[in-house]
Design a protein around this motif. Structure first.
Motif, PDB file in Angstrom:
ATOM      1  N   GLY A 163     -32.618  33.152 102.829  1.00  0.00           N
ATOM      2  CA  GLY A 163     -32.168  34.295 103.601  1.00  0.00           C
ATOM      3  C   GLY A 163     -33.284  35.165 104.142  1.00  0.00           C
ATOM      4  N   PRO A 164     -32.962  36.432 104.396  1.00  0.00           N
ATOM      5  CA  PRO A 164     -33.935  37.338 105.013  1.00  0.00           C
ATOM      6  C   PRO A 164     -35.110  37.652 104.099  1.00  0.00           C
ATOM      7  N   ASP A 165     -34.956  37.470 102.788  1.00  0.00           N
ATOM      8  CA  ASP A 165     -36.066  37.719 101.871  1.00  0.00           C
ATOM      9  C   ASP A 165     -37.224  36.766 102.133  1.00  0.00           C
ATOM     10  N   ARG A 166     -36.922  35.582 102.610  1.00  0.00           N
ATOM     11  CA  ARG A 166     -37.956  34.587 102.872  1.00  0.00           C
ATOM     12  C   ARG A 166     -38.907  35.074 103.960  1.00  0.00           C
ATOM     13  N   ASP A 167     -38.377  35.705 104.998  1.00  0.00           N
ATOM     14  CA  ASP A 167     -39.221  36.229 106.067  1.00  0.00           C
ATOM     15  C   ASP A 167     -40.166  37.307 105.542  1.00  0.00           C
ATOM     16  N   ILE A 168     -39.671  38.142 104.651  1.00  0.00           N
ATOM     17  CA  ILE A 168     -40.496  39.204 104.066  1.00  0.00           C
ATOM     18  C   ILE A 168     -41.617  38.597 103.228  1.00  0.00           C
ATOM     19  N   VAL A 169     -41.271  37.587 102.430  1.00  0.00           N
ATOM     20  CA  VAL A 169     -42.252  36.933 101.573  1.00  0.00           C
ATOM     21  C   VAL A 169     -43.329  36.251 102.417  1.00  0.00           C
ATOM     22  N   ILE A 170     -42.922  35.564 103.465  1.00  0.00           N
ATOM     23  CA  ILE A 170     -43.883  34.863 104.322  1.00  0.00           C
ATOM     24  C   ILE A 170     -44.792  35.847 105.046  1.00  0.00           C
ATOM     25  N   SER A 171     -44.234  36.933 105.552  1.00  0.00           N
ATOM     26  CA  SER A 171     -45.066  37.906 106.261  1.00  0.00           C
ATOM     27  C   SER A 171     -46.061  38.564 105.312  1.00  0.00           C
ATOM     28  N   ARG A 172     -45.655  38.814 104.062  1.00  0.00           N
ATOM     29  CA  ARG A 172     -46.572  39.395 103.080  1.00  0.00           C
ATOM     30  C   ARG A 172     -47.706  38.412 102.761  1.00  0.00           C
ATOM     31  N   TYR A 173     -47.380  37.136 102.644  1.00  0.00           N
ATOM     32  CA  TYR A 173     -48.399  36.110 102.389  1.00  0.00           C
ATOM     33  C   TYR A 173     -49.400  36.046 103.543  1.00  0.00           C
ATOM     34  N   LYS A 174     -48.898  36.053 104.771  1.00  0.00           N
ATOM     35  CA  LYS A 174     -49.781  35.968 105.934  1.00  0.00           C
ATOM     36  C   LYS A 174     -50.688  37.187 106.026  1.00  0.00           C
ATOM     37  N   GLU A 175     -50.163  38.361 105.697  1.00  0.00           N
ATOM     38  CA  GLU A 175     -50.968  39.586 105.718  1.00  0.00           C
ATOM     39  C   GLU A 175     -52.083  39.509 104.683  1.00  0.00           C
ATOM     40  N   LYS A 176     -51.763  39.053 103.478  1.00  0.00           N
ATOM     41  CA  LYS A 176     -52.784  38.923 102.436  1.00  0.00           C
ATOM     42  C   LYS A 176     -53.829  37.885 102.829  1.00  0.00           C
ATOM     43  N   ARG A 177     -53.386  36.781 103.419  1.00  0.00           N
ATOM     44  CA  ARG A 177     -54.320  35.729 103.824  1.00  0.00           C
ATOM     45  C   ARG A 177     -55.266  36.239 104.902  1.00  0.00           C
ATOM     46  N   ARG A 178     -54.779  37.062 105.785  1.00  0.00           N
ATOM     47  CA  ARG A 178     -55.602  37.567 106.874  1.00  0.00           C
ATOM     48  C   ARG A 178     -56.646  38.572 106.387  1.00  0.00           C
ATOM     49  N   THR A 179     -56.341  39.313 105.316  1.00  0.00           N
ATOM     50  CA  THR A 179     -57.249  40.364 104.851  1.00  0.00           C
ATOM     51  C   THR A 179     -58.123  39.924 103.673  1.00  0.00           C
ATOM     52  N   ARG A 180     -58.191  38.637 103.376  1.00  0.00           N
ATOM     53  CA  ARG A 180     -59.049  38.160 102.292  1.00  0.00           C
ATOM     54  C   ARG A 180     -60.520  38.406 102.631  1.00  0.00           C
ATOM     55  N   ARG A 181     -61.293  38.709 101.577  1.00  0.00           N
ATOM     56  CA  ARG A 181     -62.723  38.923 101.745  1.00  0.00           C
ATOM     57  C   ARG A 181     -63.464  37.993 100.803  1.00  0.00           C
ATOM     58  N   PHE A 182     -64.360  37.200 101.357  1.00  0.00           N
ATOM     59  CA  PHE A 182     -65.100  36.242 100.557  1.00  0.00           C
ATOM     60  C   PHE A 182     -66.542  36.664 100.319  1.00  0.00           C
ATOM     61  N   ASP A 183     -66.929  37.821 100.845  1.00  0.00           N
ATOM     62  CA  ASP A 183     -68.284  38.285 100.606  1.00  0.00           C
ATOM     63  C   ASP A 183     -68.367  39.008  99.253  1.00  0.00           C
ATOM     64  N   LYS A 184     -69.590  39.158  98.751  1.00  0.00           N
ATOM     65  CA  LYS A 184     -69.779  39.829  97.469  1.00  0.00           C
ATOM     66  C   LYS A 184     -69.551  41.324  97.650  1.00  0.00           C
ATOM     67  N   GLN A 185     -68.857  41.916  96.726  1.00  0.00           N
ATOM     68  CA  GLN A 185     -68.674  43.355  96.780  1.00  0.00           C
ATOM     69  C   GLN A 185     -68.860  43.928  95.384  1.00  0.00           C
ATOM     70  N   VAL A 186     -69.461  45.081  95.316  1.00  0.00           N
ATOM     71  CA  VAL A 186     -69.734  45.739  94.055  1.00  0.00           C
ATOM     72  C   VAL A 186     -68.558  46.639  93.715  1.00  0.00           C
ATOM     73  N   ARG A 187     -67.974  46.420  92.546  1.00  0.00           N
ATOM     74  CA  ARG A 187     -66.831  47.243  92.141  1.00  0.00           C
ATOM     75  C   ARG A 187     -67.264  48.530  91.461  1.00  0.00           C
ATOM     76  N   TYR A 188     -68.324  48.440  90.649  1.00  0.00           N
ATOM     77  CA  TYR A 188     -68.769  49.606  89.890  1.00  0.00           C
ATOM     78  C   TYR A 188     -70.251  49.839  90.171  1.00  0.00           C
ATOM     79  N   GLU A 189     -70.567  50.901  90.882  1.00  0.00           N
ATOM     80  CA  GLU A 189     -71.945  51.219  91.233  1.00  0.00           C
ATOM     81  C   GLU A 189     -72.782  51.484  89.997  1.00  0.00           C
ATOM     82  N   SER A 190     -72.204  52.116  88.982  1.00  0.00           N
ATOM     83  CA  SER A 190     -72.963  52.434  87.772  1.00  0.00           C
ATOM     84  C   SER A 190     -73.387  51.168  87.028  1.00  0.00           C
ATOM     85  N   ARG A 191     -72.526  50.174  86.985  1.00  0.00           N
ATOM     86  CA  ARG A 191     -72.881  48.908  86.336  1.00  0.00           C
ATOM     87  C   ARG A 191     -73.971  48.190  87.116  1.00  0.00           C
ATOM     88  N   LYS A 192     -73.897  48.240  88.444  1.00  0.00           N
ATOM     89  CA  LYS A 192     -74.905  47.598  89.285  1.00  0.00           C
ATOM     90  C   LYS A 192     -76.258  48.255  89.079  1.00  0.00           C
TER      91      LYS A 192
END
Length: 90
Positions: free
Chosen positions: A42-71
Motif C-alpha cells: 500500500g501507500p506505506d511502501r512509497d514512504i519507505v522507498i522515498s526515505r531509503y532514497k533520501e538516505k542513500r542520496r545523503t550518505r557521506r563516505f569521507d572521514k569525519q571527526v565526531r569528537y574534537e576533544s578526542r582528536k
C-alpha cells in the motif's frame, strides 16, 4: 515416546501422507514459509522507498571527526609505527 505424548508420534496420526516435523510432530505444511524480506503493501511502501532514497542520496563516505576533544588528545599522544605507545617505551 508415543505412549507418553500421542502428538509426538512419528506420523502415525497423519494418515493423509504428510511428513511430520521431527521436533514437534506437526505436519511440515503447518508452518508458513517466509522469504528473507518483509513486503510492505500500500501507500506505506512509497514512504519507505522515498526515505531509503533520501538516505542513500545523503550518505557521506569521507572521514569525519565526531569528537574534537578526542582528536586533539590522539594527535598529542606518542605513536610508534602509527600505534599509541607509552612515553617510557620509546
Amino acid at each position: 515416546m508415543s505412549e507418553l505424548c500421542p502428538s509426538m508420534s512419528n506420523g502415525s496420526m497423519m494418515d493423509d501422507g504428510q511428513q511430520a516435523n521431527p521436533g514437534t510432530g506437526m505436519p511440515m505444511q503447518a508452518f508458513p514459509k517466509r522469504s528473507g524480506f518483509d513486503v510492505v503493501a500500500g501507500p506505506d511502501r512509497d514512504i519507505v522507498i522515498s526515505r531509503y532514497k533520501e538516505k542513500r542520496r545523503t550518505r557521506r563516505f569521507d572521514k569525519q571527526v565526531r569528537y574534537e576533544s578526542r582528536k586533539a588528545r590522539a594527535d598529542s599522544r606518542l605513536r610508534i609505527k602509527g600505534r599509541f605507545a607509552k612515553a617510557n617505551q620509546s
